[in-house]
Design a protein around this motif. Structure first.
Motif, short mmCIF file in Angstrom:
data_model
loop_
_atom_site.label_atom_id
_atom_site.label_comp_id
_atom_site.label_asym_id
_atom_site.label_seq_id
_atom_site.Cartn_x
_atom_site.Cartn_y
_atom_site.Cartn_z
N VAL A 258 0.74 -1.24 -0.10
CA VAL A 258 0.05 -0.07 -0.10
C VAL A 258 0.87 1.36 -0.03
O VAL A 258 0.45 2.30 -0.51
CB VAL A 258 -1.13 -0.17 1.11
CG1 VAL A 258 -1.97 -1.11 1.12
CG2 VAL A 258 -0.46 0.02 2.55
N ALA B 24 -5.77 0.25 5.71
CA ALA B 24 -6.41 1.30 4.58
C ALA B 24 -6.92 2.54 5.20
O ALA B 24 -6.72 3.59 4.83
CB ALA B 24 -7.69 0.56 3.93
N ILE C 69 -9.07 -0.47 -2.99
CA ILE C 69 -8.74 -1.37 -2.14
C ILE C 69 -9.88 -2.40 -1.62
O ILE C 69 -10.71 -2.08 -0.95
CB ILE C 69 -7.88 -1.11 -0.87
CG1 ILE C 69 -6.85 -0.18 -1.21
CG2 ILE C 69 -7.32 -2.16 -0.04
CD1 ILE C 69 -6.09 0.66 -0.13
#
Length: 462
Positions: free
Chosen positions: A27, A67, A324
């Motif tokens: 990420v 996230a 995501i």
């Protein structure tokens, strides 16, 4: 956009999330690529699509947290949604495009908050003047002679000039008292905007969500909010006046345009439970459930691939929004998704299950560790608690054991165990003010051993 390097992003994520190094690196690279894309010539920039990600792993291992922390770290519009909330067009349920509208709403609120901070000093100054006007209404001559009426306001002007020094002096005294907080608890009557009584609620009919939004906007314009007098404490009235003054200083069209650009270029959509809409290849007979799942995937495809979604703030392009996806993928796997959708998620990473070593780190290392939270909570009652190393090792070992013997819910198991251990202490805390209590291994065992040993009981309690 944040210009943190991948190493700096991982370092920040390490403060809150234990392990899962490969997922953090993935990420971090994805976010750095977004910054890199902004530095490229515009002609090529539009050709570079985001590399969407699928995170796989059991619940409670950090998929959502990665996230969420990433979005906060980079100050990007972020929205989390469960894929199971969507239904295929033609069925009653949420439209897939609604997640873009929700993301845009978040983006507008984020930009509005930033713009409010920019004009806050001026808004505070204007709000202070309005507040003093409420505290000291201007004294106008209640009765004016006919001569004064026909001669204009000369007599009134003379009278105001005579009283001005006195009024200015009083106003300055009140200003100093207000700034020193001496008036905070006094009440003042002011007009505030209340929501109009006309409310329109549109049912979630497939394809009608946009129409519902438009109807609500139309009715809000037809029946604007009314002003109503209310008594508020001065400190609350001041904040309300700041908000009103800031709104006057902000251009809503500029806010909407900036928010749209930020959503299009920096927005992150986290689609959880992606595995629940995958059609398993070994499913016997298929059935309507699998047909519906595939329908949701096909509706999701154009949004992920790049389309234009109509929102109440204008048209939003989804070409460069980062998606995501996450899911346990116990029974289904990414290859069970339709091929077109698989191609839009080129990056995949499996997050590993947590063991007692990771549980111990989770209890001790993050800035928001559970031990830190419980210490702070009980400190409000005047109770000081601390955990011995052996106690935390015992908690970690029990979390691993219960996850293996029952459902594996990852780090969320620690919440249940910690609450069970500290339940009695939390209840009695008001009576123990001033005490210092050490939570050791024996204390932990005395609180949970009976439940841990009884496997059937632990299924319901831990």
């Amino acid at each position: 956009m944040s210009n943190l390097t991948p190493r700096e992003i991982v370092s920040e994520l390490d403060k809150y999330i234990i392990g899962q190094d490969a997922a953090k690196r993935m990420v971090a690279i994805a976010m750095r690529n977004r910054w890199r894309r902004q530095q490229i010539d515009p002609e090529l920039r539009d050709e570079i699509a985001p590399k969407n990600i699928i995170l796989m792993g059991p619940t409670g291992v950090g998929k959502t947290e990665i996230a969420r922390r990433l979005a906060r770290l980079t100050n990007c519009p972020f929205f989390k949604v469960e894929a199971t909330k969507f239904t295929e067009v033609g069925y009653v349920g949420r439209d897939v495009e609604s997640m873009i509208r929700d993301l845009m709403e978040i983006g507008v609120n984020m930009v509005h908050k930033e713009e409010t901070e920019k004009v806050r000093i001026k808004a505070e100054k204007n709000a202070e003047e309005r507040l003093l006007d409420l505290l000291l209404p201007s004294k106008k001559k209640e009765q004016q002679s006919p001569a004064g009426f026909f001669m204009g306001t000369q007599s009134g002007e003379i009278e105001e000039k005579k009283e001005a020094p006195k009024d200015d002096s009083t106003r300055e005294k009140f200003r100093q008292m207000f700034r020193q907080g001496q008036l905070d608890e006094r009440e003042v009557e002011m007009e505030i905007t209340v929501q109009s009584g006309a409310q329109v609620e549109i049912m979630a009919i497939p394809g009608m969500e946009e129409m519902g939004s438009n109807l609500q906007n139309a009715f809000s314009n037809m029946f604007p909010g009314k002003r109503k007098a209310r008594k508020l404490k001065i400190k609350d009235a001041y904040e309300a006046l700041i908000a009103e003054e800031a709104d006057k200083l902000i251009d809503p069209d500029a806010v909407n345009e900036l928010a749209r650009e930020r959503v299009e270029q920096q927005g992150i959509l986290f689609v959880d439970e992606m595995d629940k809409i995958a059609s398993r290849q070994d499913a016997a007979g298929g059935g309507s459930a699998d047909v519906s799942r595939e329908g949701v995937q096909r509706d999701l495809l154009p949004v992920v691939e790049g389309s234009v979604v109509n929102t109440k703030y204008g048209m939003v392009k989804t070409d460069h929004i980062l998606f995501i996806a996450a899911g346990a993928f116990h029974f289904a796997k990414p290859s069970d998704l339709i091929p077109e959708l698989q191609g839009r998620f080129p990056l995949r990473e499996e997050l590993s299950s947590l063991h007692k070593e990771e549980f111990y780190q989770i209890l001790t290392e993050p800035k928001n560790a559970l031990t830190v939270q419980y210490k702070a909570l009980l400190a409000t009652e005047g109770v000081t608690i601390d955990f011995s190393k052996e106690a935390l090792e015992e908690i970690s070992a029990n979390a691993e054991k219960i996850n293996e013997e029952t459902e594996n819910i990852g780090a969320r198991r620690l919440y249940t165990i910690m609450e069970k251990i500290l339940a009695n202490l939390s209840f009695e805390a008001p009576d123990k003010s001033g005490q210092k209590i050490m939570i050791d291994r024996d204390y932990v065992k005395s609180q949970i051993d009976d439940v841990v040993e009884d496997r059937d009981l632990s299924r319901y309690i831990l």
